[in-house]
Write a protein that holds these residues in place. Structure first.
Motif, PDB file in Angstrom:
ATOM      1  N   SER A   1       1.088   0.958  -6.464  1.00 23.98           N
ATOM      2  CA  SER A   1       0.885   0.088  -5.300  1.00 23.98           C
ATOM      3  C   SER A   1       1.608  -1.243  -5.462  1.00 23.98           C
ATOM      4  CB  SER A   1      -0.612  -0.164  -5.079  1.00 23.98           C
ATOM      5  OG  SER A   1      -1.285   1.040  -4.770  1.00 23.98           O
ATOM      6  N   TYR A   2       1.529  -1.824  -6.646  1.00 25.45           N
ATOM      7  CA  TYR A   2       2.196  -3.103  -6.883  1.00 25.45           C
ATOM      8  C   TYR A   2       3.715  -2.955  -6.907  1.00 25.45           C
ATOM      9  CZ  TYR A   2      -1.722  -6.260  -7.520  1.00 25.45           C
ATOM     10  OH  TYR A   2      -2.809  -7.062  -7.281  1.00 25.45           O
ATOM     11  N   ALA A   3       4.194  -1.837  -7.440  1.00 24.35           N
ATOM     12  CA  ALA A   3       5.642  -1.609  -7.454  1.00 24.35           C
ATOM     13  C   ALA A   3       6.179  -1.514  -6.027  1.00 24.35           C
ATOM     14  CB  ALA A   3       5.964  -0.339  -8.232  1.00 24.35           C
ATOM     15  N   LYS A   4       5.466  -0.796  -5.177  1.00 20.82           N
ATOM     16  CA  LYS A   4       5.880  -0.674  -3.775  1.00 20.82           C
ATOM     17  C   LYS A   4       5.815  -2.023  -3.071  1.00 20.82           C
ATOM     18  CE  LYS A   4       4.649   4.195  -3.069  1.00 20.82           C
ATOM     19  NZ  LYS A   4       3.752   5.136  -2.349  1.00 20.82           N
ATOM     20  N   TRP A   5       4.782  -2.797  -3.405  1.00 23.35           N
ATOM     21  CA  TRP A   5       4.652  -4.129  -2.791  1.00 23.35           C
ATOM     22  C   TRP A   5       5.846  -5.002  -3.150  1.00 23.35           C
ATOM     23  CZ3 TRP A   5       4.448  -8.970  -5.005  1.00 23.35           C
ATOM     24  CH2 TRP A   5       4.077 -10.022  -4.155  1.00 23.35           C
TER      25      TRP A   5
END
Length: 244
Positions: free
Chosen positions: A134-138
């Protein structure tokens, strides 16, 4: 956080287990410090390599959703046992006293990390890989980049422009280009490959794939036909169907 964030996303449990088994029996004044020493040494190394990246360590927060879905599949007769059932059974029947040191050090480590410029995340009900993804996509959505630190190949599905995976065990960095060159499989199809071959074994997640299809067959058919739906369509279209 800058407009173009740079994140260093560390799989905390993966790192601790790796350091525990690589530096086993390292102690100071009679107390085991292999995990604590190894993790801080690694974080210092990562900071030197990616000095501009903001560090985030993700910890396991449970896997209620996956467990519930797998238990429903067991009740329906689709699979013989639930998600990570093998690990729970082993822990109950064969308690591993050796791991007590690991978990004790992990608890101390979390307190120590709170005194450094390292954000720690644990979201109840979610595994660390969900949080990291999720953080990588963000970061990518905001025009930034992310480096995922883990030896877990499941993270290959996260690869894209702006996201790389650093395998700290092998000291290798994986990009989209490298994965496609070495495996012939794109990140988008890595999940299909994993679903077909499954993940069964004493230390695996107890995910059941297609009977008789291991990594070799899964990779072969993914490369030849594409995703699972395309493989099914191709096999059904054959005039003579084999065992598969």
């Amino acid at each position: 956080m800058p407009n173009s964030p740079k994140l260093l996303l560390v799989d905390g449990t993966n790192l601790c287990f790796r350091e525990f088994f690589s530096k086993k029996n390292l102690s100071h004044k009679g107390r085991a410090v292999d995990v604590i020493f190894g993790v801080f040494k690694s974080l210092i190394s990562y900071h030197k390599t990616w000095p501009e990246h903001f560090r985030i360590i993700a910890w396991e927060g449970g896997y209620e959703r996956r467990l519930r879905e797998s238990e429903e599949a067991v009740a329906a007769g689709l699979i013989p046992s639930s998600y990570k059932q093998n690990r729970r059974d082993k822990a109950e029947s064969e308690p591993d006293d050796e791991l007590e040191s690991l978990f004790e050090q992990m608890s101390i480590l979390k307190d120590l990390l709170g005194q450094t410029r390292t954000l720690q995340l644990r979201i109840k009900g979610y595994e660390a890989d969900d949080v990291i993804n999720s953080y990588a996509k963000w970061a990518v959505r905001h025009g930034g980049e992310a480096v995922i630190v883990s030896s877990d190949q499941d993270f290959y599905q996260c690869l894209c422009d702006g996201v790389t995976v650093f395998d700290a065990r092998a000291q290798e960095t994986y990009t989209v280009e490298r994965l496609e060159k070495e495996s012939g499989i794109s990140p988008e199809l890595w999940l299909d490959k994993a679903a077909i071959e499954g993940e069964i074994g004493p230390s695996k997640d107890n995910i059941f794939g297609v009977d008789g299809w291991g990594p070799v067959n899964a990779s072969k058919y993914i490369r030849e036909y594409g995703d699972i739906d395309s493989i099914l369509a191709a096999l059904r279209a054959k005039p003579k169907r084999g065992k598969r």
